[in-house]
Design a protein around this motif. Structure first.
Motif, PDB file in Angstrom:
ATOM      1  N   ALA A  25       0.836  -1.208   0.000  1.00 31.37           N
ATOM      2  CA  ALA A  25       0.000   0.000   0.000  1.00 31.37           C
ATOM      3  C   ALA A  25       0.864   1.249   0.000  1.00 31.37           C
ATOM      4  N   ILE A  26       1.926   1.248   0.845  1.00 34.21           N
ATOM      5  CA  ILE A  26       2.803   2.432   0.938  1.00 34.21           C
ATOM      6  C   ILE A  26       3.529   2.647  -0.400  1.00 34.21           C
ATOM      7  N   GLY A  27       4.012   1.535  -0.955  1.00 32.55           N
ATOM      8  CA  GLY A  27       4.726   1.607  -2.239  1.00 32.55           C
ATOM      9  C   GLY A  27       3.836   2.224  -3.323  1.00 32.55           C
ATOM     10  N   ALA A  28       2.563   1.857  -3.290  1.00 31.24           N
ATOM     11  CA  ALA A  28       1.647   2.309  -4.340  1.00 31.24           C
ATOM     12  C   ALA A  28       1.385   3.809  -4.239  1.00 31.24           C
ATOM     13  N   ILE A  29       1.419   4.325  -2.989  1.00 38.52           N
ATOM     14  CA  ILE A  29       1.102   5.747  -2.823  1.00 38.52           C
ATOM     15  C   ILE A  29       2.274   6.620  -3.335  1.00 38.52           C
ATOM     16  N   GLY A  30       3.528   6.161  -3.188  1.00 29.08           N
ATOM     17  CA  GLY A  30       4.713   6.903  -3.623  1.00 29.08           C
ATOM     18  C   GLY A  30       5.092   8.019  -2.645  1.00 29.08           C
ATOM     19  N   LEU A  31       5.527   7.693  -1.425  1.00 28.84           N
ATOM     20  CA  LEU A  31       5.824   8.668  -0.367  1.00 28.84           C
ATOM     21  C   LEU A  31       7.288   9.120  -0.404  1.00 28.84           C
ATOM     22  N   THR A  32       7.507  10.284   0.272  1.00 26.55           N
ATOM     23  CA  THR A  32       8.891  10.754   0.433  1.00 26.55           C
ATOM     24  C   THR A  32       9.516   9.945   1.552  1.00 26.55           C
ATOM     25  N   SER A  33      10.847  10.091   1.740  1.00 32.58           N
ATOM     26  CA  SER A  33      11.518   9.273   2.758  1.00 32.58           C
ATOM     27  C   SER A  33      11.045   9.643   4.170  1.00 32.58           C
ATOM     28  N   LYS A  34      10.734  10.944   4.391  1.00 36.56           N
ATOM     29  CA  LYS A  34      10.258  11.353   5.723  1.00 36.56           C
ATOM     30  C   LYS A  34       8.862  10.759   5.989  1.00 36.56           C
ATOM     31  N   GLN A  35       8.085  10.839   4.910  1.00 34.95           N
ATOM     32  CA  GLN A  35       6.715  10.276   5.047  1.00 34.95           C
ATOM     33  C   GLN A  35       6.781   8.761   5.276  1.00 34.95           C
ATOM     34  N   MET A  36       7.792   8.154   4.642  1.00 38.74           N
ATOM     35  CA  MET A  36       7.975   6.700   4.807  1.00 38.74           C
ATOM     36  C   MET A  36       8.255   6.359   6.271  1.00 38.74           C
ATOM     37  N   VAL A  37       9.048   7.191   6.935  1.00 38.01           N
ATOM     38  CA  VAL A  37       9.392   6.944   8.357  1.00 38.01           C
ATOM     39  C   VAL A  37       8.109   7.011   9.199  1.00 38.01           C
ATOM     40  N   ILE A  38       7.309   8.073   8.947  1.00 37.48           N
ATOM     41  CA  ILE A  38       6.063   8.249   9.731  1.00 37.48           C
ATOM     42  C   ILE A  38       5.111   7.073   9.446  1.00 37.48           C
ATOM     43  N   ALA A  39       5.034   6.705   8.149  1.00 36.69           N
ATOM     44  CA  ALA A  39       4.127   5.592   7.791  1.00 36.69           C
ATOM     45  C   ALA A  39       4.579   4.296   8.462  1.00 36.69           C
ATOM     46  N   GLY A  40       5.917   4.110   8.533  1.00 34.15           N
ATOM     47  CA  GLY A  40       6.449   2.884   9.193  1.00 34.15           C
ATOM     48  C   GLY A  40       6.045   2.838  10.650  1.00 34.15           C
ATOM     49  N   THR A  41       6.119   4.046  11.343  1.00 36.64           N
ATOM     50  CA  THR A  41       5.739   4.082  12.776  1.00 36.64           C
ATOM     51  C   THR A  41       4.258   3.744  12.933  1.00 36.64           C
ATOM     52  N   VAL A  42       3.443   4.401  12.068  1.00 30.91           N
ATOM     53  CA  VAL A  42       1.981   4.161  12.145  1.00 30.91           C
ATOM     54  C   VAL A  42       1.678   2.677  11.898  1.00 30.91           C
ATOM     55  N   LYS A  43       2.372   2.151  10.905  1.00 30.68           N
ATOM     56  CA  LYS A  43       2.165   0.729  10.543  1.00 30.68           C
ATOM     57  C   LYS A  43       2.466  -0.191  11.743  1.00 30.68           C
ATOM     58  N   GLY A  44       3.581   0.148  12.426  1.00 28.56           N
ATOM     59  CA  GLY A  44       3.983  -0.665  13.604  1.00 28.56           C
ATOM     60  C   GLY A  44       2.926  -0.622  14.686  1.00 28.56           C
ATOM     61  N   TRP A  45       2.465   0.609  15.028  1.00 32.00           N
ATOM     62  CA  TRP A  45       1.463   0.732  16.087  1.00 32.00           C
ATOM     63  C   TRP A  45       0.141   0.040  15.705  1.00 32.00           C
TER      64      TRP A  45
END
Ligand code: ADP
Length: 440
Positions: A25-45
């Motif tokens: 899902a994240i790959g499909a959206i095409g996020l910046t590296s900072k956004q990727m970090v935030i998405a990773g945290t959200v994903k973990g929680w």
């Protein structure tokens, strides 16, 4: 699969599915590296929240199941305990003796009644065997029974005679194997009932029956011998009375002739009674062996023998068709029918010619034969009396006879395994019924 393995599998499956899906899902959206970090945290929680919720539901379900199983096991245990207590109360209050022994014959258990029977306390019997409780021969017998149970593994019932502190006893004991864990017998249990009273009563009855049979045989023998031997002096009396009349008849007056007549008549009557008695004693003793006998032939023979009386009384003998073939002694059956038909003709009503009807019907396992007449009838108070020997309801002057005919009938019917009785209305007529067992 056990519960822990199931949880681990669910956890692993959820983790893998979550990682694969969220990465895609994240790959499909095409996020910046900072956004990727935030998405990773959200994903973990989100993963933690999701697995916590799923695992919580799973564990809660498992705990509930375990609690329900524990409650069920407790309930079952309580019920088993209750049943065991009930069983032990029943065993203790039972009036039958209950015991259990191990494979070596040592007592493991005896209920109160068993202890009462052997006259010992529990301490005196538990761990002991039958040799400590009963005389050697009786103990051997009891232990041999136990061996049969252990060898066969089956339940059996034995009648035992034992001597205890209370004296000799007759016992009825049912014994069975106590199964071990592998199913093989590891001991014997038994339930014993004291049948001393019943056995004593049976023995007394047997003895009384034997005495009765003996006295019956003696009586029959007596009747036979007496009636045989009585005829001889009787013939002498008749002979001398006849000689007296022949030789001195002319010199005797009318009264003396009358006396001689009475003496002759008395002797003749006594002779008839003796002959009847002889016949009575012969029934069952001297009769021919049982064989199939057509009842129609029996009635015809009786008719022939009674033809003179039938003609003289202008009587009518009506015989039903289809009379059966019965099993019996022909001579006795002829005598039976002849006596009943003869009585029906003899005790006819003065106002009408006699009509006698012979019929037969199947009644359960018997043939019921009936001889009906339109004669003088009999009061119900005499229904029993008339079947007794020498019992008559009328004077000799009115109706001739010795009063033994119906006693002979009853004896013949009994000899054939049947019953005889009557219905009657005084002034209207009588019906004599008797039964004969059906041969088929
Ligand atoms: P007996 O005829 O020699 O007297 P039984 O034993 O045959 O002897 O009969 C006993 C009595 O039963 C008779 O005296 C008679 O009073 C009565 N009895 C028998 N059969 C009949 C009948 N068919 N009708 C009326 N009375 C009868």
């Amino acid at each position: 699969m056990g519960a822990p393995a199931r949880i681990a599998a669910i956890y692993a499956a959820l983790g893998c599915a979550w990682i694969a899906w969220s990465d895609a899902a994240i790959g499909a959206i095409g996020l910046t590296s900072k956004q990727m970090v935030i998405a990773g945290t959200v994903k973990g929680w989100a993963f933690v929240a999701l697995t916590t919720a799923v695992l919580y539901r799973l564990v809660r379900g498992l705990v509930r199941d375990a609690q329900a199983m524990a409650a069920e096991a407790q309930r079952e245990h309580a019920e088993k305990l209750k049943a065991a207590n009930l069983l032990s109360t029943i065993a203790e209050t039972s009036t039958d003796a209950i015991f259990a022994k191990d494979a070596a014959g040592r007592y493991l258990l005896m209920n109160r009644q068993a202890l009462r029977m052997v006259g010992r306390s529990a301490d005196e019997v538990i761990g002991r065997d039958d040799r400590d409780l009963f005389p050697p021969a009786e103990a051997e017998q009891i232990m041999a029974e136990d061996r049969t149970i252990l060898d066969s593994g089956s339940v059996r019932t034995f009648e035992e005679r034992v001597t205890t502190a209370g004296g000799a006893m007759a016992l009825l004991t049912t014994k069975g194997p106590i199964p071990g864990e592998d199913g093989r017998p590891i001991g014997v249990f038994g339930i014993t009932r004291d049948i001393s009273q019943r056995v004593a009563a049976e023995q007394a009855l047997r003895e009384r029956n034997e005495q009765l049979a003996q006295s019956n045989a003696d009586l029959e023998q007596f009747a036979y011998v007496a009636s045989h031997d009585l005829r001889e002096p009787l013939r002498m009396v008749s002979g001398y009375v006849a000689m007296l009349e022949r030789r001195y008849g002319q010199s005797l007056d009318e009264e003396a002739h009358e006396f001689i007549g009475f003496a002759r008549e008395g002797a003749q009557r006594l002779d008839r009674m003796v002959l009847d008695l002889l016949e009575f004693s012969r029934v069952g003793r001297m009769s021919e062996p049982f064989a199939p006998v057509p009842l129609a032939e029996v009635v015809e023979t009786a008719r022939l023998n009674l033809s003179a009386v039938l003609a003289e009384s202008r009587g009518n003998l009506v015989v039903a068709t289809g009379l059966p073939v019965v099993q019996g002694a022909r001579g006795e059956l002829v005598r039976l029918l002849q006596n009943l038909i003869g009585n029906a003709l003899k005790y006819r009503h003065a106002d009408r010619p006699p009509v006698v009807a012979v019929s037969c019907r199947a009644e359960g396992g018997n043939w019921q034969v009936s001889v009906a007449d339109n004669g003088i009838g009999i009061g119900p108070q005499y229904f029993d009396k008339i079947f007794h020997i020498f019992q008559r309801l009328h004077t000799r002057e009115r109706y001739d006879g010795t009063g033994i005919g119906l006693a002979i009938c009853r004896r013949i019917v009994k000899h054939h395994g049947g019953q005889i009785w009557l219905d009657s209305v005084p002034g209207e007529g009588s019906v004599f019924h008797f039964t004969l067992p059906r041969a088929d």
